[in-house]
Design an enzyme around this catalytic site. Structure first.
Site, short mmCIF file in Angstrom:
data_model
loop_
_atom_site.label_atom_id
_atom_site.label_comp_id
_atom_site.label_asym_id
_atom_site.label_seq_id
_atom_site.Cartn_x
_atom_site.Cartn_y
_atom_site.Cartn_z
N ASP A 1 -11.04 2.13 4.26
CA ASP A 1 -11.28 0.68 4.17
C ASP A 1 -12.77 0.37 4.03
O ASP A 1 -13.14 -0.75 3.69
CB ASP A 1 -10.77 -0.01 5.46
CG ASP A 1 -9.46 -0.73 5.25
OD1 ASP A 1 -9.16 -1.12 4.11
OD2 ASP A 1 -8.73 -0.91 6.25
N LYS B 1 0.84 -1.21 0.00
CA LYS B 1 0.00 0.00 0.00
C LYS B 1 0.87 1.26 0.00
O LYS B 1 0.61 2.21 -0.73
CB LYS B 1 -0.95 -0.02 1.21
CG LYS B 1 -2.02 -1.12 1.10
CD LYS B 1 -2.77 -1.38 2.40
CE LYS B 1 -3.69 -2.60 2.26
NZ LYS B 1 -4.37 -2.98 3.49
N GLN C 1 -4.48 -1.91 9.90
CA GLN C 1 -4.34 -3.23 9.28
C GLN C 1 -4.83 -4.32 10.23
O GLN C 1 -4.47 -4.34 11.41
CB GLN C 1 -2.88 -3.46 8.88
CG GLN C 1 -2.65 -4.71 8.04
CD GLN C 1 -3.31 -4.66 6.66
OE1 GLN C 1 -3.48 -3.59 6.08
NE2 GLN C 1 -3.67 -5.81 6.13
N1 GUN Z 1 -6.49 -7.39 6.49
C1 GUN Z 1 -6.80 -8.14 5.41
N2 GUN Z 1 -7.38 -7.38 4.47
C2 GUN Z 1 -7.46 -6.12 4.97
C3 GUN Z 1 -7.95 -4.89 4.47
O1 GUN Z 1 -8.47 -4.79 3.35
N3 GUN Z 1 -7.83 -3.81 5.30
C4 GUN Z 1 -7.28 -3.90 6.53
N4 GUN Z 1 -7.22 -2.80 7.27
N5 GUN Z 1 -6.81 -5.04 7.03
C5 GUN Z 1 -6.90 -6.14 6.24
#
Ligand code: GUN
Length: 291
Positions: free
Chosen positions: A119, A52, A96
């Site tokens: 998200d 990211k 995350q």
């Molecule tokens: N863990 C697995 N997929 C995601 C996601 O799309 N966002 C976040 N914040 N954590 C994750």
């Protein structure tokens, strides 16, 4: 069969985002800024977060990475979230997941300001999404919608079967595919671990969205000829041919079904790159709202 090349689409969208960032800068605005909170040493989480941040660099976004030790207290995390909520230099942020067991994920999620929840996990965004209102869509479902749209896959009146009911993928995906508009207007069946005959449900599907986290679960005898298959699974499996000793495989048995379906997304290189791209589209949207 047509391969749904998420990697190529992601590169195309990256250029579109970069052009928008250049325009924002040219008109005197600052670049969008994404922050990520990473707790602990989970290797998959670390890899996702660095992808990211790298994407941010590629398109010219600002980025902030906040790392915390595995033993961080919930109070400390809430205070970081409070700062991020108030910091006008940050348009959107993510925490995350998964978080360590002593942290209440629900409490953390509820503390995120919905306007910065790129998200799309906060119930305010989820609720708006369910009602067809303007909202941040969760990244993986949003990425899949973008994939269907860009490959011009017809969805109206189709029977879509979603495999898995998680809050992040299966749940929202089932809602989005049944919403009015395109992609959408499907008749949707949401299947899960308590569904009696998953194979029977899948065989009736025009569009399958597989998100259950079981490697190679969907076999050729479970799909109908010409089905569209979206594979959301990212399963780590042992692979002696790889230097690392493991490889990634999806929830569908790609080799078995590739000649039976009309479209299929590969793993890796399908939904994965689209997920990160969708997060960046949400961040752009967050930045535009503020400026
Ligand atoms: N863990 C697995 N997929 C995601 C996601 O799309 N966002 C976040 N914040 N954590 C994750």
């Amino acid at each position: 069969m047509t391969l749904l090349d998420g990697k190529k689409l992601a590169e195309e969208i990256k250029l579109e985002i970069k052009a928008e960032v250049d325009q924002m800068l040219a008109s005197g605005k600052r670049a969008p800024h994404l922050a990520a909170v990473l707790v602990g040493q989970n290797p998959a989480s670390k890899a996702y977060v660095s992808t990211k941040i790298k994407f941010c660099e590629d398109v010219g976004y600002g980025s902030t990475l906040i790392t915390e030790d595995e033993n961080v207290t919930e109070e400390r995390l809430l205070s970081i979230i409070d700062d991020l909520n108030q910091n006008d230099a940050i348009d959107g942020y993510i925490v995350q997941l998964p978080l360590p067991r002593h942290i209440d994920e629900e409490r953390i999620n509820l503390a995120i300001r919905p306007e910065k929840d790129v998200d799309g996990f906060h119930p305010m965004n989820f609720g708006k999404m369910a009602q067809g209102m303007e909202a941040f869509l969760p990244a993986t479902p949003y990425g899949i919608l973008e994939m269907l749209r860009r490959y011009q896959i017809p969805t109206e009146g189709k029977h879509c079967v979603v495999l898995g009911r998680s809050n992040i993928v299966g749940g929202p995906m089932s809602i989005l595919m049944s919403r009015k508009g395109y992609p959408g207007n499907c008749t949707v069946t949401l299947t899960h671990s308590k569904t009696r005959d998953i194979g029977g449900e899948l065989r009736r599907a025009d569009i399958i969205i597989a998100a259950i986290g079981i490697p190679g679960y969907v076999k050729a005898d479970m799909i109908k000829e010409g089905a569209v298959v979206i594979d959301v699974g990212i399963n780590r499996v042992q692979d002696a041919s790889k230097k690392s000793g493991f490889g990634l495989t999806g929830d569908v048995d790609f080799a078995q079904i590739k000649d039976k379906c009309s479209f299929i997304s590969p793993v890796p290189g399908g939904v994965g790159p689209m997920t990160v791209t969708a997060l960046m589209l949400n961040t752009l949207k967050a930045a535009k709202k503020i400026h």
